[in-house]
Design an enzyme around this catalytic site. Structure first.
Site, PDB file in Angstrom:
ATOM      1  N   HIS A 262       1.002  -1.079  -0.036  1.00 47.81           N
ATOM      2  CA  HIS A 262       0.099  -0.025   0.025  1.00 47.81           C
ATOM      3  C   HIS A 262       1.098   1.352  -0.016  1.00 47.81           C
ATOM      4  O   HIS A 262       1.939   1.366   0.830  1.00 47.81           O
ATOM      5  CB  HIS A 262      -0.748  -0.039   1.122  1.00 47.81           C
ATOM      6  CG  HIS A 262      -2.127   1.008   1.124  1.00 47.81           C
ATOM      7  ND1 HIS A 262      -1.858   2.398   1.254  1.00 47.81           N
ATOM      8  CD2 HIS A 262      -3.253   0.650   0.301  1.00 47.81           C
ATOM      9  CE1 HIS A 262      -3.220   3.010   1.041  1.00 47.81           C
ATOM     10  NE2 HIS A 262      -4.077   1.911   0.554  1.00 47.81           N
ATOM     11  N   ASP A 313      -7.943  -5.240  -0.892  1.00 48.54           N
ATOM     12  CA  ASP A 313      -8.358  -6.311  -2.125  1.00 48.54           C
ATOM     13  C   ASP A 313      -8.230  -7.567  -1.931  1.00 48.54           C
ATOM     14  O   ASP A 313      -8.841  -8.430  -2.387  1.00 48.54           O
ATOM     15  CB  ASP A 313      -7.881  -5.755  -3.310  1.00 48.54           C
ATOM     16  CG  ASP A 313      -8.304  -4.399  -3.729  1.00 48.54           C
ATOM     17  OD1 ASP A 313      -7.398  -3.334  -3.468  1.00 48.54           O
ATOM     18  OD2 ASP A 313      -9.329  -4.197  -4.132  1.00 48.54           O
TER      19      ASP A 313
HETATM   20  C1  SDX Z   1      -5.904  -0.072  -3.483  1.00 45.37           C
HETATM   21  O1  SDX Z   1      -4.374   4.269  -2.406  1.00 45.37           O
HETATM   22  C2  SDX Z   1      -5.401   3.638  -1.667  1.00 45.37           C
HETATM   23  O2  SDX Z   1      -5.746   3.805  -0.559  1.00 45.37           O
HETATM   24  C3  SDX Z   1      -6.014   2.647  -2.526  1.00 45.37           C
HETATM   25  C4  SDX Z   1      -6.932   1.574  -1.685  1.00 45.37           C
HETATM   26  C5  SDX Z   1      -8.289   2.194  -1.576  1.00 45.37           C
HETATM   27  O3  SDX Z   1      -8.884   2.062  -0.696  1.00 45.37           O
HETATM   28  O4  SDX Z   1      -8.723   3.235  -2.466  1.00 45.37           O
HETATM   29  O5  SDX Z   1      -6.577   1.326  -0.509  1.00 45.37           O
HETATM   30  C6  SDX Z   1      -7.277   0.274  -2.780  1.00 45.37           C
HETATM   31  O6  SDX Z   1      -5.977   0.251  -4.551  1.00 45.37           O
HETATM   32  C7  SDX Z   1      -5.127  -1.224  -2.566  1.00 45.37           C
HETATM   33  C8  SDX Z   1      -4.031  -1.523  -3.711  1.00 45.37           C
HETATM   34  C9  SDX Z   1      -4.318  -2.531  -4.669  1.00 45.37           C
HETATM   35  N1  SDX Z   1      -3.390  -2.829  -5.666  1.00 45.37           N
HETATM   36  C10 SDX Z   1      -2.574  -3.965  -5.259  1.00 45.37           C
HETATM   37  O7  SDX Z   1      -2.683  -5.008  -4.639  1.00 45.37           O
HETATM   38  C11 SDX Z   1      -1.594  -4.175  -6.486  1.00 45.37           C
HETATM   39  C12 SDX Z   1      -0.363  -4.526  -5.782  1.00 45.37           C
HETATM   40  N2  SDX Z   1       0.410  -3.632  -5.009  1.00 45.37           N
HETATM   41  C13 SDX Z   1       1.559  -2.759  -5.614  1.00 45.37           C
HETATM   42  O8  SDX Z   1       1.505  -2.570  -6.855  1.00 45.37           O
HETATM   43  C14 SDX Z   1       1.703  -1.637  -4.853  1.00 45.37           C
HETATM   44  O9  SDX Z   1       1.955  -2.165  -3.470  1.00 45.37           O
HETATM   45  C15 SDX Z   1       0.854  -0.636  -4.791  1.00 45.37           C
HETATM   46  C16 SDX Z   1       0.601   0.038  -6.064  1.00 45.37           C
HETATM   47  C17 SDX Z   1      -0.292  -0.545  -4.065  1.00 45.37           C
HETATM   48  C18 SDX Z   1       1.614   0.515  -3.782  1.00 45.37           C
HETATM   49  O10 SDX Z   1       2.879   0.852  -4.706  1.00 45.37           O
HETATM   50  P1  SDX Z   1       3.980   2.137  -4.168  1.00 45.37           P
HETATM   51  O11 SDX Z   1       3.477   2.653  -2.996  1.00 45.37           O
HETATM   52  O12 SDX Z   1       4.407   2.625  -5.419  1.00 45.37           O
HETATM   53  O13 SDX Z   1       4.999   0.707  -3.857  1.00 45.37           O
HETATM   54  P2  SDX Z   1       6.200   0.357  -4.588  1.00 45.37           P
HETATM   55  O14 SDX Z   1       5.828  -0.263  -5.870  1.00 45.37           O
HETATM   56  O15 SDX Z   1       7.256   1.390  -4.821  1.00 45.37           O
HETATM   57  O16 SDX Z   1       6.843  -0.737  -3.711  1.00 45.37           O
HETATM   58  C19 SDX Z   1       7.550  -0.394  -2.571  1.00 45.37           C
HETATM   59  C20 SDX Z   1       8.301  -1.768  -2.267  1.00 45.37           C
HETATM   60  C21 SDX Z   1       9.120  -2.337  -3.519  1.00 45.37           C
HETATM   61  O17 SDX Z   1      10.245  -3.081  -3.101  1.00 45.37           O
HETATM   62  P3  SDX Z   1      11.689  -2.832  -3.573  1.00 45.37           P
HETATM   63  O18 SDX Z   1      11.491  -2.788  -5.112  1.00 45.37           O
HETATM   64  O19 SDX Z   1      11.892  -1.061  -2.854  1.00 45.37           O
HETATM   65  O20 SDX Z   1      12.505  -3.574  -2.803  1.00 45.37           O
HETATM   66  O21 SDX Z   1       7.552  -2.843  -1.760  1.00 45.37           O
HETATM   67  C22 SDX Z   1       7.600  -3.705  -2.930  1.00 45.37           C
HETATM   68  C23 SDX Z   1       8.113  -3.447  -4.230  1.00 45.37           C
HETATM   69  O22 SDX Z   1       8.806  -4.208  -4.815  1.00 45.37           O
HETATM   70  N3  SDX Z   1       6.138  -4.190  -3.272  1.00 45.37           N
HETATM   71  C24 SDX Z   1       5.758  -5.218  -3.613  1.00 45.37           C
HETATM   72  C25 SDX Z   1       4.178  -5.147  -3.679  1.00 45.37           C
HETATM   73  N4  SDX Z   1       3.899  -3.811  -3.347  1.00 45.37           N
HETATM   74  C26 SDX Z   1       5.077  -3.266  -3.002  1.00 45.37           C
HETATM   75  N5  SDX Z   1       6.267  -6.600  -3.873  1.00 45.37           N
HETATM   76  C27 SDX Z   1       5.563  -7.541  -3.955  1.00 45.37           C
HETATM   77  N6  SDX Z   1       4.257  -7.324  -4.249  1.00 45.37           N
HETATM   78  C28 SDX Z   1       3.500  -6.321  -4.022  1.00 45.37           C
HETATM   79  N7  SDX Z   1       2.239  -6.406  -4.196  1.00 45.37           N
END
Ligand code: SDX
Length: 376
Positions: A262, A313
């Site tokens: 998140h 989700d």
């Molecule tokens: C919702 O914004 C909201 O409030 C949204 C929501 C709402 O109620 O409206 O809460 C609802 O949309 C929830 C999110 C649903 N999406 C997913 O589940 C998709 C998977 N999640 C990721 O794509 C990600 O976590 C995000 C998009 C949700 C957040 O992305 P960020 O803040 O840009 O974080 P990032 O991608 O920069 O990740 C930071 C680190 C990374 O590690 P490093 O590369 O630095 O080592 O965390 C890791 C990422 O690789 N990481 C994950 C991950 N999410 C973050 N690694 C594996 N799987 C994941 N899902």
């Protein structure tokens, strides 16, 4: 500052774009709607109370709730030309695409479209809170070649949503799950779809345009579209004993695990404990029990490797599956309650009355020599 020099905050991470009183997402894992901790609302109030709270900025008394419920039910009927339009839409179209188009069409049917007063916008918000779920139910019934159902006066708004979607009398346990799910999905600060709605409203465009922007934004798998991807992953894993190899394989390839992570929370999403509880109480079906077992295992592996948590989700997908909602309707169901948050933010943006227009850091060329087309 050099020409074009700007400080870019990639993804607008931690940038506060405006002030809001509607909801607060506390990174340490708390969520407040108009000052109420969601832990004090989920399981204690019905979804229409939260929808009322979001657009009227206070909880209703019993009479106001009954009136609001009646207004919502009265608005659950769609114009015939919308039903005809949904019927004419090819069944291969994703329900979010159909929802986006039909919400846009709602704007054409608004009897007071030129009235942008606060009272008219509250009526518009109530109409949208009632009609987005109605459109979702209508899309589903038409997709099944089943009759489109009208609301029944003996049912509450949420019971009618369940009845109009599934075509059977709403069971108490299922209605309770839907109330909890819709409350948990109703609002969440400046998430991408809410921000999209606010940007549209900030130009003084109409509420239907703003909600259409939000629906298009929610569809993305990084946002509201994640739930459908979670269920695809859970089904693709197959047997519970395949979880470890499957998930570790994705992590080894540096793939994102849908339903995890998140932008704001640095601890567990406070909605997850409620959703975990909901699905555990629904585990009287083998499928749901198996899905829960897979989810528990996935949580352990992902947290162990990446120190991240499930978001809204992850378990919402299992809850909707347990309600017999097909996965391509997970995001439309999410939109069916998030529309209450979106409309509240649109009204607040109108009150804030400022254009949301960031700058950008230009890194392109300057002073390129122009050559007329005949010489290019
Ligand atoms: C919702 O914004 C909201 O409030 C949204 C929501 C709402 O109620 O409206 O809460 C609802 O949309 C929830 C999110 C649903 N999406 C997913 O589940 C998709 C998977 N999640 C990721 O794509 C990600 O976590 C995000 C998009 C949700 C957040 O992305 P960020 O803040 O840009 O974080 P990032 O991608 O920069 O990740 C930071 C680190 C990374 O590690 P490093 O590369 O630095 O080592 O965390 C890791 C990422 O690789 N990481 C994950 C991950 N999410 C973050 N690694 C594996 N799987 C994941 N899902």
């Amino acid at each position: 500052m050099k020409k074009g020099e700007r400080v870019v905050v990639r993804g607008l991470r931690d940038v506060a774009a405006a002030e809001t009183k509607i909801s607060f997402v506390e990174p340490k894992g708390e969520l407040y709607y108009l000052g109420y901790n969601i832990d004090d609302l989920v399981g204690k109030v019905v979804y229409p109370e939260v929808a009322y709270l979001l657009i009227h900025k206070r909880l209703p008394n019993q009479q106001e709730l009954e009136e609001f419920n009646a207004n919502l039910i009265a608005e659950m009927k769609l114009p015939d030309r919308m039903i005809d339009s949904i019927r004419a839409t090819p069944k291969r179209c994703h329900p979010m695409d159909v929802l986006r188009t039909e919400v846009s069409r709602l704007g054409e049917c608004d009897p007071e479209n030129n009235d942008l007063s606060e009272a008219a916008n509250l009526r518009r918000a109530t109409r949208l809170i009632a009609r987005v779920p109605t459109i979702v139910a209508t899309i589903y019934r038409i997709r099944l070649d089943k009759p489109v159902l009208a609301p029944r006066e003996e049912y509450s708004f949420t019971e009618n949503f369940l009845y109009m979607f599934k075509g059977s009398p709403p069971e108490k346990a299922e209605t309770d799950v839907l109330h909890r799910l819709m409350i948990l999905q109703a609002d969440h600060g400046f998430n991408a779809s809410t921000f999209a709605a606010r940007v549209t409203a900030s130009t003084n465009s109409d509420m239907y345009s703003a909600i259409t922007s939000a629906i298009g934004t929610l569809k993305g798998p990084l946002h509201g579209g994640a739930g459908e991807k979670v269920m695809e992953m859970l089904d693709d894993i197959g047997l519970e004993e395949h979880v470890e190899e499957y998930i570790k394989g994705l992590l080894d390839e540096n793939k994102k695990i849908m339903g995890f992570g998140h932008r704001v929370y640095k601890a567990e999403d406070p909605r997850t404990k409620h959703l975990r509880g909901i699905v555990r109480n629904l585990c009287f079906r083998d499928r749901t029990t198996s899905l829960c077992n897979k989810c528990n295992k996935i949580e352990e592996i992902v947290h162990d490797r990446k120190k991240i948590y499930p978001n809204l989700d992850f378990y919402a997908a299992v809850a909707m599956d347990a309600l017999d909602v097909p996965k391509e309707f997970f995001t439309p169901l999410f939109a069916s309650s998030r529309v209450s948050g979106w409309t509240a933010h649109v009204i607040e943006q109108y009150e804030d009355a400022v254009l949301l227009r960031p700058s950008s850091k230009y890194i392109g060329a300057f002073d390129r020599k122009f050559v007329p087309i005949e010489k290019r």
